[in-house]
Design a protein around this motif. Structure first.
Motif, PDB file in Angstrom:
ATOM      1  N   CYS B  46       0.842  -1.209   0.000  1.00 20.35           N
ATOM      2  CA  CYS B  46       0.000   0.000   0.000  1.00 20.35           C
ATOM      3  C   CYS B  46       0.870   1.250   0.000  1.00 20.35           C
ATOM      4  N   ASP B  47       1.826   1.292   0.926  1.00 17.36           N
ATOM      5  CA  ASP B  47       2.679   2.480   1.041  1.00 17.36           C
ATOM      6  C   ASP B  47       3.400   2.743  -0.273  1.00 17.36           C
ATOM      7  N   VAL B  48       3.926   1.677  -0.864  1.00 17.12           N
ATOM      8  CA  VAL B  48       4.716   1.855  -2.088  1.00 17.12           C
ATOM      9  C   VAL B  48       3.824   2.314  -3.238  1.00 17.12           C
ATOM     10  N   ALA B  49       2.638   1.726  -3.344  1.00 14.90           N
ATOM     11  CA  ALA B  49       1.724   2.120  -4.426  1.00 14.90           C
ATOM     12  C   ALA B  49       1.329   3.592  -4.283  1.00 14.90           C
ATOM     13  N   VAL B  50       1.013   4.002  -3.068  1.00 21.14           N
ATOM     14  CA  VAL B  50       0.607   5.397  -2.855  1.00 21.14           C
ATOM     15  C   VAL B  50       1.784   6.339  -3.137  1.00 21.14           C
ATOM     16  N   ALA B  51       2.993   5.934  -2.682  1.00 22.70           N
ATOM     17  CA  ALA B  51       4.168   6.788  -2.887  1.00 22.70           C
ATOM     18  C   ALA B  51       4.512   6.914  -4.367  1.00 22.70           C
ATOM     19  N   GLU B  52       4.271   5.859  -5.118  1.00 22.52           N
ATOM     20  CA  GLU B  52       4.697   5.874  -6.521  1.00 22.52           C
ATOM     21  C   GLU B  52       3.582   6.307  -7.478  1.00 22.52           C
ATOM     22  N   THR B  53       2.432   6.664  -6.942  1.00 17.68           N
ATOM     23  CA  THR B  53       1.331   7.100  -7.811  1.00 17.68           C
ATOM     24  C   THR B  53       1.062   8.586  -7.591  1.00 17.68           C
ATOM     25  N   ASP B  54       1.077   9.330  -8.651  1.00 17.88           N
ATOM     26  CA  ASP B  54       0.737  10.757  -8.560  1.00 17.88           C
ATOM     27  C   ASP B  54      -0.791  10.853  -8.651  1.00 17.88           C
ATOM     28  N   LEU B  55      -1.442  10.781  -7.497  1.00 15.52           N
ATOM     29  CA  LEU B  55      -2.907  10.705  -7.476  1.00 15.52           C
ATOM     30  C   LEU B  55      -3.566  11.963  -8.032  1.00 15.52           C
ATOM     31  N   VAL B  56      -2.916  13.100  -7.834  1.00 22.10           N
ATOM     32  CA  VAL B  56      -3.478  14.338  -8.381  1.00 22.10           C
ATOM     33  C   VAL B  56      -3.503  14.252  -9.904  1.00 22.10           C
ATOM     34  N   GLN B  57      -2.411  13.759 -10.460  1.00 21.55           N
ATOM     35  CA  GLN B  57      -2.318  13.625 -11.914  1.00 21.55           C
ATOM     36  C   GLN B  57      -3.338  12.606 -12.429  1.00 21.55           C
ATOM     37  N   VAL B  58      -3.502  11.507 -11.694  1.00 21.92           N
ATOM     38  CA  VAL B  58      -4.475  10.482 -12.096  1.00 21.92           C
ATOM     39  C   VAL B  58      -5.880  11.070 -12.079  1.00 21.92           C
ATOM     40  N   ARG B  60      -6.682  14.223 -12.313  1.00 20.93           N
ATOM     41  CA  ARG B  60      -6.774  15.236 -13.381  1.00 20.93           C
ATOM     42  C   ARG B  60      -7.080  14.563 -14.726  1.00 20.93           C
ATOM     43  N   LYS B  61      -6.397  13.447 -14.989  1.00 21.76           N
ATOM     44  CA  LYS B  61      -6.598  12.715 -16.242  1.00 21.76           C
ATOM     45  C   LYS B  61      -8.053  12.246 -16.359  1.00 21.76           C
ATOM     46  N   HIS B  62      -8.570  11.685 -15.282  1.00 17.13           N
ATOM     47  CA  HIS B  62      -9.947  11.168 -15.340  1.00 17.13           C
ATOM     48  C   HIS B  62     -10.971  12.306 -15.396  1.00 17.13           C
ATOM     49  N   TYR B  63     -10.645  13.410 -14.746  1.00 17.74           N
ATOM     50  CA  TYR B  63     -11.580  14.540 -14.796  1.00 17.74           C
ATOM     51  C   TYR B  63     -11.629  15.124 -16.213  1.00 17.74           C
ATOM     52  N   ALA B  71     -17.247  10.918 -11.154  1.00 13.41           N
ATOM     53  CA  ALA B  71     -16.698   9.859 -12.012  1.00 13.41           C
ATOM     54  C   ALA B  71     -15.174   9.833 -11.927  1.00 13.41           C
ATOM     55  N   ALA B  72     -14.559  11.025 -11.901  1.00 13.18           N
ATOM     56  CA  ALA B  72     -13.097  11.083 -11.830  1.00 13.18           C
ATOM     57  C   ALA B  72     -12.602  10.495 -10.513  1.00 13.18           C
ATOM     58  N   TRP B  73     -13.325  10.776  -9.428  1.00 13.77           N
ATOM     59  CA  TRP B  73     -12.962  10.245  -8.107  1.00 13.77           C
ATOM     60  C   TRP B  73     -13.051   8.715  -8.095  1.00 13.77           C
ATOM     61  N   GLU B  74     -14.142   8.207  -8.643  1.00 16.99           N
ATOM     62  CA  GLU B  74     -14.325   6.748  -8.655  1.00 16.99           C
ATOM     63  C   GLU B  74     -13.263   6.081  -9.522  1.00 16.99           C
ATOM     64  N   LEU B  75     -12.989   6.670 -10.685  1.00 15.74           N
ATOM     65  CA  LEU B  75     -11.982   6.078 -11.573  1.00 15.74           C
ATOM     66  C   LEU B  75     -10.586   6.147 -10.944  1.00 15.74           C
ATOM     67  N   THR B  76     -10.320   7.233 -10.196  1.00 13.03           N
ATOM     68  CA  THR B  76      -9.035   7.345  -9.490  1.00 13.03           C
ATOM     69  C   THR B  76      -8.922   6.246  -8.430  1.00 13.03           C
ATOM     70  N   ALA B  77     -10.020   6.032  -7.708  1.00 11.99           N
ATOM     71  CA  ALA B  77     -10.015   4.984  -6.674  1.00 11.99           C
ATOM     72  C   ALA B  77      -9.795   3.606  -7.310  1.00 11.99           C
TER      73      ALA B  77
END
Lengths: 130, 128
Positions: B46-58, B60-63, B71-77
């Motif tokens: 979990c820690d590694v996935a969160v650290a290596e994922t730019d969630l803001v960018q993800v 933004r892409k879905h939005y 929808a963007a929130w759900e797709l990010t999750a």
């Protein structure tokens, strides 16, 4: 903060709550190398030598911002109620000393010793050479 | 008189709760000292996935693709959930020595933490 500065701070904080390794030294250790946990008695505190990096990004002024955790593991080899109380006390001390933290207690199991992973968050801004 | 009405868009399920229901999930993630004397190293996927994922960018892409916060929130999750599974399946976890796994595989280090797939398949996500 370096891992050794953290070790000294934790040693100071936990003091008499710490148990001992089989060699008789206080059970506080920076690893690697692996902590000598065989025949350890009481509460052990194991500190990861290398911080777990969460974020590292270059700032506009040729500086680097880093956000990372120090990983500290408390293991209680004394599973009596006295031992569990000491683990609680140690956790309480760390919570007060490091407000910027996250913690994870291992669910109780007859197969493993009580253990809490305590993550201490730090931020740093480093100057980069040109 | 005219009334200006503006409904702020909002996310109705602002909490993404991930869970791994198998017995050894916590020990695998956090590591443990077993009473048998065995020491199990932490493999904090979990820690590694969160650290290596730019969630803001993800997000933004879905939005940009959906023009919907929800929808963007759900797709990010969902995407973070996929990253967790990628981490479990990645051969990146250190372990001293060779292990004969319950699935018959012989593994060294680094290794994945899939084994019987119990951990991987026990992952669930609840948006609430």
């Amino acid at each position: 903060m370096t891992s050794f500065e953290l070790r000294d701070r934790l040693h100071e904080l936990l003091g008499d709550l710490l148990g001992t390794f089989s060699t008789g030294i206080p059970a506080i250790w920076v690893e690697p190398p692996a902590a000598p946990i065989g025949n350890a008695v009481g509460l052990a505190c194991i500190i990861g030598r290398h911080k777990a990096m969460k974020k590292s990004e270059t700032l506009s002024s040729n500086q680097l911002y880093q956000n990372y955790d120090w990983v500290v593991t408390l293991v209680q080899f004394d599973t009596s109620s006295t031992g569990c109380k000491k683990l609680d006390r140690a956790l309480d001390i760390l919570q007060r000393a490091f407000p910027n933290h996250r913690e994870r207690a291992l669910p109780f199991s007859e197969d493993s010793y009580p253990q809490i992973t305590f993550l201490i968050e730090e931020h740093a801004v480093l100057n980069q050479r040109g | 008189m005219a009334t200006l009405k503006f409904d702020l868009p909002k996310i109705t399920t602002p909490l993404a709760h991930y869970e791994w229901g198998c017995d050894h999930a916590a020990i695998t993630h956090n590591g443990a000292v077993m009473r048998s004397g065995t020491r199990i190293p932490p493999r904090p996927w979990c820690d590694v996935a969160v650290a290596e994922t730019d969630l803001v960018q993800v997000f933004r892409k879905h939005y940009a693709a959906t023009n919907s916060l929800q929808a963007a929130w759900e797709l990010t999750a969902f995407e973070l959930g996929d990253r967790f599974k990628d981490m479990i399946s990645s051969e990146r976890w250190q372990w001293d020595g060779i292990t004969q796994r319950r699935n018959g595989e012989t593994v060294g280090s680094p290794r994945n933490i899939v084994d019987t797939r119990e951990l991987l398949e026990s992952q669930s996500l609840e948006l609430k």
